[in-house]
Design a protein around this motif. Structure first.
Motif, PDB file in Angstrom:
ATOM      1  N   GLU A   3       0.832  -1.206   0.000  1.00 21.40           N
ATOM      2  CA  GLU A   3       0.000   0.000   0.000  1.00 21.40           C
ATOM      3  C   GLU A   3       0.863   1.252   0.000  1.00 21.40           C
ATOM      4  OE1 GLU A   3      -3.108   0.392  -0.374  1.00 21.40           O
ATOM      5  OE2 GLU A   3      -3.920  -1.635  -0.140  1.00 21.40           O
ATOM      6  N   GLN A   4       1.952   1.237   0.764  1.00 21.65           N
ATOM      7  CA  GLN A   4       2.846   2.389   0.803  1.00 21.65           C
ATOM      8  C   GLN A   4       3.525   2.604  -0.550  1.00 21.65           C
ATOM      9  OE1 GLN A   4       2.886   4.426   3.525  1.00 21.65           O
ATOM     10  NE2 GLN A   4       1.270   2.985   4.125  1.00 21.65           N
ATOM     11  N   VAL A   5       3.910   1.495  -1.173  1.00 23.20           N
ATOM     12  CA  VAL A   5       4.543   1.598  -2.492  1.00 23.20           C
ATOM     13  C   VAL A   5       3.585   2.219  -3.491  1.00 23.20           C
ATOM     14  CG1 VAL A   5       5.449   0.264  -4.438  1.00 23.20           C
ATOM     15  CG2 VAL A   5       6.151  -0.302  -2.109  1.00 23.20           C
ATOM     16  N   LEU A   6       2.312   1.779  -3.456  1.00 26.84           N
ATOM     17  CA  LEU A   6       1.328   2.306  -4.394  1.00 26.84           C
ATOM     18  C   LEU A   6       0.966   3.751  -4.078  1.00 26.84           C
ATOM     19  CD1 LEU A   6      -1.031  -0.789  -4.723  1.00 26.84           C
ATOM     20  CD2 LEU A   6       0.603   0.061  -6.402  1.00 26.84           C
ATOM     21  N   THR A   7       0.958   4.099  -2.781  1.00 26.89           N
ATOM     22  CA  THR A   7       0.598   5.462  -2.377  1.00 26.89           C
ATOM     23  C   THR A   7       1.603   6.478  -2.904  1.00 26.89           C
ATOM     24  OG1 THR A   7      -0.496   4.655  -0.385  1.00 26.89           O
ATOM     25  CG2 THR A   7       0.124   6.983  -0.435  1.00 26.89           C
ATOM     26  N   TYR A   8       2.899   6.162  -2.725  1.00 25.98           N
ATOM     27  CA  TYR A   8       3.933   7.106  -3.145  1.00 25.98           C
ATOM     28  C   TYR A   8       4.527   6.748  -4.510  1.00 25.98           C
ATOM     29  CZ  TYR A   8       3.636   8.463   1.748  1.00 25.98           C
ATOM     30  OH  TYR A   8       3.176   8.881   2.971  1.00 25.98           O
ATOM     31  N   GLY A   9       3.994   5.687  -5.110  1.00 26.25           N
ATOM     32  CA  GLY A   9       4.547   5.255  -6.396  1.00 26.25           C
ATOM     33  C   GLY A   9       4.264   6.216  -7.524  1.00 26.25           C
ATOM     34  N   PHE A  10       3.214   7.031  -7.374  1.00 26.09           N
ATOM     35  CA  PHE A  10       2.860   7.972  -8.436  1.00 26.09           C
ATOM     36  C   PHE A  10       4.014   8.933  -8.722  1.00 26.09           C
ATOM     37  CE2 PHE A  10       0.958  12.030  -9.804  1.00 26.09           C
ATOM     38  CZ  PHE A  10       0.390  11.607 -10.999  1.00 26.09           C
ATOM     39  N   LEU A  11       4.614   9.467  -7.650  1.00 27.83           N
ATOM     40  CA  LEU A  11       5.737  10.378  -7.840  1.00 27.83           C
ATOM     41  C   LEU A  11       6.940   9.653  -8.427  1.00 27.83           C
ATOM     42  CD1 LEU A  11       5.537  12.454  -4.520  1.00 27.83           C
ATOM     43  CD2 LEU A  11       4.847  13.162  -6.814  1.00 27.83           C
ATOM     44  N   VAL A  12       7.143   8.414  -7.986  1.00 29.53           N
ATOM     45  CA  VAL A  12       8.268   7.628  -8.512  1.00 29.53           C
ATOM     46  C   VAL A  12       8.095   7.381 -10.005  1.00 29.53           C
ATOM     47  CG1 VAL A  12       9.478   5.422  -8.357  1.00 29.53           C
ATOM     48  CG2 VAL A  12       8.650   6.544  -6.273  1.00 29.53           C
ATOM     49  N   VAL A  13       6.865   7.062 -10.415  1.00 24.09           N
ATOM     50  CA  VAL A  13       6.592   6.809 -11.825  1.00 24.09           C
ATOM     51  C   VAL A  13       6.877   8.053 -12.656  1.00 24.09           C
ATOM     52  CG1 VAL A  13       4.750   6.380 -13.489  1.00 24.09           C
ATOM     53  CG2 VAL A  13       4.934   4.958 -11.448  1.00 24.09           C
ATOM     54  N   ILE A  14       6.474   9.223 -12.157  1.00 25.83           N
ATOM     55  CA  ILE A  14       6.726  10.475 -12.889  1.00 25.83           C
ATOM     56  C   ILE A  14       8.222  10.703 -13.064  1.00 25.83           C
ATOM     57  CG2 ILE A  14       6.545  12.978 -12.765  1.00 25.83           C
ATOM     58  CD1 ILE A  14       3.838  12.649 -11.480  1.00 25.83           C
ATOM     59  N   ILE A  15       8.988  10.412 -12.011  1.00 28.08           N
ATOM     60  CA  ILE A  15      10.438  10.619 -12.082  1.00 28.08           C
ATOM     61  C   ILE A  15      11.078   9.630 -13.049  1.00 28.08           C
ATOM     62  CG2 ILE A  15      12.585  10.507 -10.763  1.00 28.08           C
ATOM     63  CD1 ILE A  15      10.968  11.462  -8.327  1.00 28.08           C
ATOM     64  N   ILE A  16      10.675   8.358 -12.955  1.00 23.13           N
ATOM     65  CA  ILE A  16      11.286   7.324 -13.790  1.00 23.13           C
ATOM     66  C   ILE A  16      10.894   7.487 -15.251  1.00 23.13           C
ATOM     67  CG2 ILE A  16      11.359   4.834 -14.233  1.00 23.13           C
ATOM     68  CD1 ILE A  16      11.057   4.376 -11.255  1.00 23.13           C
ATOM     69  N   PHE A  17       9.620   7.821 -15.489  1.00 24.21           N
ATOM     70  CA  PHE A  17       9.123   7.947 -16.856  1.00 24.21           C
ATOM     71  C   PHE A  17       9.301   9.346 -17.420  1.00 24.21           C
ATOM     72  CE2 PHE A  17       5.762   4.318 -16.683  1.00 24.21           C
ATOM     73  CZ  PHE A  17       6.810   3.415 -16.529  1.00 24.21           C
ATOM     74  N   GLN A  18      10.110  10.171 -16.774  1.00 28.78           N
ATOM     75  CA  GLN A  18      10.251  11.565 -17.199  1.00 28.78           C
ATOM     76  C   GLN A  18      10.609  11.732 -18.674  1.00 28.78           C
ATOM     77  OE1 GLN A  18      13.465  13.218 -17.694  1.00 28.78           O
ATOM     78  NE2 GLN A  18      12.546  15.207 -18.151  1.00 28.78           N
ATOM     79  N   PRO A  19      11.584  10.959 -19.228  1.00 28.66           N
ATOM     80  CA  PRO A  19      11.892  11.142 -20.666  1.00 28.66           C
ATOM     81  C   PRO A  19      10.712  10.814 -21.566  1.00 28.66           C
ATOM     82  CG  PRO A  19      13.644   9.948 -19.539  1.00 28.66           C
ATOM     83  CD  PRO A  19      12.491  10.011 -18.592  1.00 28.66           C
ATOM     84  N   GLU A  20       9.996   9.719 -21.246  1.00 28.18           N
ATOM     85  CA  GLU A  20       8.850   9.330 -22.071  1.00 28.18           C
ATOM     86  C   GLU A  20       7.711  10.333 -21.959  1.00 28.18           C
ATOM     87  OE1 GLU A  20      10.548   7.224 -20.181  1.00 28.18           O
ATOM     88  OE2 GLU A  20      11.469   5.997 -21.749  1.00 28.18           O
TER      89      GLU A  20
END
Length: 278
Positions: free
Chosen positions: A71-88
């Protein structure tokens, strides 16, 4: 049934709007997939699906501690996804700003064609100058799987460096043909059927006969570099164009591979062959 009642109670306009809505959602998802296809985002998306599956599984099995972590991973995963997928994401926004997001597939196809032509130009020019024999077949509508199976499977990107290395003399894969399938090198060291046409000029060797043979039984395009003379030739539809300069080679390859003007046959084999054989 509630769903059926909802459908029957809706007006034709509302039903049409819902259908259009669903189709648009699927189209947007499709375009997003084409954007991330071939990038590192594909592997990252697989990781996200694994986390989602683990979250559902831990909740179902009652693993409270592990479920809390998911649940914690999914809660804060949105910001992580934005950072990781930044070039795309940046690339997609740039396409959207230029109004080219939905024309990306055509643009990618054109860019890929230019990249392949450049790779062939570099490799063929290098091998022709050094008289390195080469035989490269490009699959089109007719499948070449039976010939691919005779060689060494590769499934590699097309680069000039790789093509040159494959045909360097005395290397394990130099004897045979390279076959391209879906713009990738499917296999090397493949055996192609030799042409049985009795009018073939005696000056043509095994590579040219194999290139003519595959063009007679399929719609494949085959590039030949002569080991004896360094001459560059192209076969397609049972015909061969020989002794092409690099400018003529690129022009002819674009015509027979990507369409456009009709194939130039002023240097075709059948005319030359009949003259040579009387």
């Amino acid at each position: 049934m509630p769903v059926w009642e909802s459908i029957t109670s809706s007006s034709p306009v509302e039903i049409l709007k819902n259908i259009v809505d669903v189709l648009l959602v699927w189209f947007v998802f499709y375009k997003l997939i084409t954007i991330v296809k071939g990038t590192k985002a594909v592997q990252l998306l697989k990781g996200i699906f694994v986390i989602l599956f683990a979250n559902i599984l831990t909740r179902y099995l009652g693993l409270d501690t592990l479920n809390w972590m998911m649940e914690q991973v999914l809660t804060y995963g949105f910001l992580v996804v934005i950072i990781i997928f930044q070039p795309e994401l940046r690339r997609a926004l740039e396409q959207l700003g230029r109004g080219r997001l939905f024309a990306r597939s055509a643009m990618q196809e054109e860019e890929e064609r230019d990249r392949l032509i450049e790779a062939f130009n570099k490799s063929v020019s290098y091998m022709a100058k050094r008289r390195i024999g080469a035989l490269i077949s490009i699959e089109r509508e007719t499948g070449l799987s039976e010939y691919i199976e005779t060689g060494i499977q590769m499934n590699s990107n097309v680069t000039s460096e790789l093509l040159i290395n494959i045909f360097i003399p005395n290397t394990p894969l130099h004897d045979g043909a390279v076959i391209l399938q879906k713009n990738r090198i499917a296999a090397a060291g493949c055996y192609l059927p030799l042409s049985e046409n009795p009018f073939i000029s005696k000056e043509l060797g095994t590579r040219h006969r194999a290139a003519l043979g595959i063009s007679e039984v399929t719609d494949a395009i085959t590039i030949i570099v002569s080991e004896e003379t360094g001459a560059v030739s192209i076969t397609a539809n049972g015909d061969i164009n020989r002794n092409l300069s690099m400018e003529e080679f690129e022009k002819q390859l674009r015509k027979v591979w990507f369409g456009g003007e009709e194939q130039v046959t002023s240097t075709s084999f059948w005319k030359r062959g009949k003259r040579n054989d009387g």
